[in-house]
Design an enzyme around this catalytic site. Structure first.
Site: not given
Ligand code: PAF
Length: 286
Positions: A36-37, A61, A147-149, A184, A186
């Site tokens: 994804g990255h 965060q 990313g839209e995730k 995807l 991490s």
């Protein structure tokens, strides 16, 4: 690939490139890089002269200490991966370099931060805004890729750019999925083999929502998703919401939104997975 750990050094290097009129695409990450990255990096390379990536597991965060402690760190592997892909410059600072003193900025994103991730992870988006604003000030990219995730994060970052009049184009990138549909992340490496085999059900059930939105009400679609997730003992639902994708406010009828999206956050033991899907087949759109 050039690697910088110090803010002053990367700023000097980037100032030089900007004087040459080279455009900068920026991909901020917390490492543990996956395809994804790499897709963000590839897209950045097609649209810019120089691609800068950052790896920084941003402590402010994380609202959950265990999530921070267990966040996968694999700097050597990541550096090799970036060298083989289109990354030109890597910024990989220490916590002390980024935060010589504990940051205490307070951002306000109104209704965008009061729902879903904002409600279930108090302080999370403030921490994201602190680090992203700081990274933007250091890198000063022309474009930055997300990313839209992490869809709500994307909306918060668009609001941040607007609030501070930052001259940066935010590029939204589609969710990259495993062949079985799992988004995807991490955090996926923390799943056991058994959990990993079940995790794609989140995608399957989101797809089911989209299909059922044609014939069912918002309440029925929500109820079905929640029931089906609850029937799988490996899942513990954090939240499921159907919301307007721009305001992020939950809707109760399809007529309430021209662009509804389903959002889910689910625990598998102590691994928290999020996913979302645009709902495009509903009567309100026809
Ligand atoms: O999405 C992430 O990986 C992080 O939230 C980000 C944007 C790199 C900020 O730490």
């Amino acid at each position: 690939m050039q690697i910088f750990t110090q803010i002053a050094d990367i700023k000097t290097a980037l100032d030089f490139l900007k004087k040459e009129n080279l455009s900068i695409g920026f991909v901020p990450t917390m490492g543990a890089l996956h395809v994804g990255h790499l897709s963000l990096i590839e897209k950045a390379k097609t649209e810019n002269d120089i691609v800068v990536c950052s790896i920084f597991v941003n402590p402010v965060q994380f609202n959950n200490k265990e999530d921070f402690d267990k966040y996968p760190v694999q700097d050597d592997v990541d550096i090799e991966l970036l060298k083989k892909n289109a990354c030109d410059i890597l910024f990989i600072p220490t916590v002390k370099e980024m935060y010589p003193e504990a940051p205490n900025e307070n951002f306000s994103f109104g209704q965008l931060e009061n729902v879903m991730e904002g409600a279930f992870r108090p302080g999370h988006f403030n921490g994201v805004a602190i680090v992203v604003k700081k990274l933007f000030e250091i890198i000063k990219p022309d474009k930055a890729y997300f990313g839209e995730k992490d869809f709500q994060q994307l909306m918060i970052i668009l609001a941040l750019v607007k609030q501070f009049n930052l001259d940066i184009e935010i590029v939204l990138c589609a969710i990259i999925r495993e062949p079985d549909g799992l988004a995807l992340s991490s955090r996926n490496v923390r799943l056991t083999e058994h959990q990993r085999a079940i995790a794609p059900q989140i995608y399957a059930l989101l797809k089911n929502c989209v299909e059922h939105s044609v014939i069912a009400s918002v309440a029925e679609v929500k109820e079905e998703f929640i029931l089906k997730i609850s029937a799988i003992s490996e899942f513990k639902l954090d939240y499921f919401e159907i919301a307007d994708e721009n305001s992020l406010q939950p809707i109760s009828s399809w007529e309430d939104s021209k662009s509804p999206r389903a959002f889910a956050a689910i625990f598998m033991d102590n691994v928290r997975l999020i996913d979302n899907m645009k709902i495009f087949c509903n009567f309100a759109k026809s």
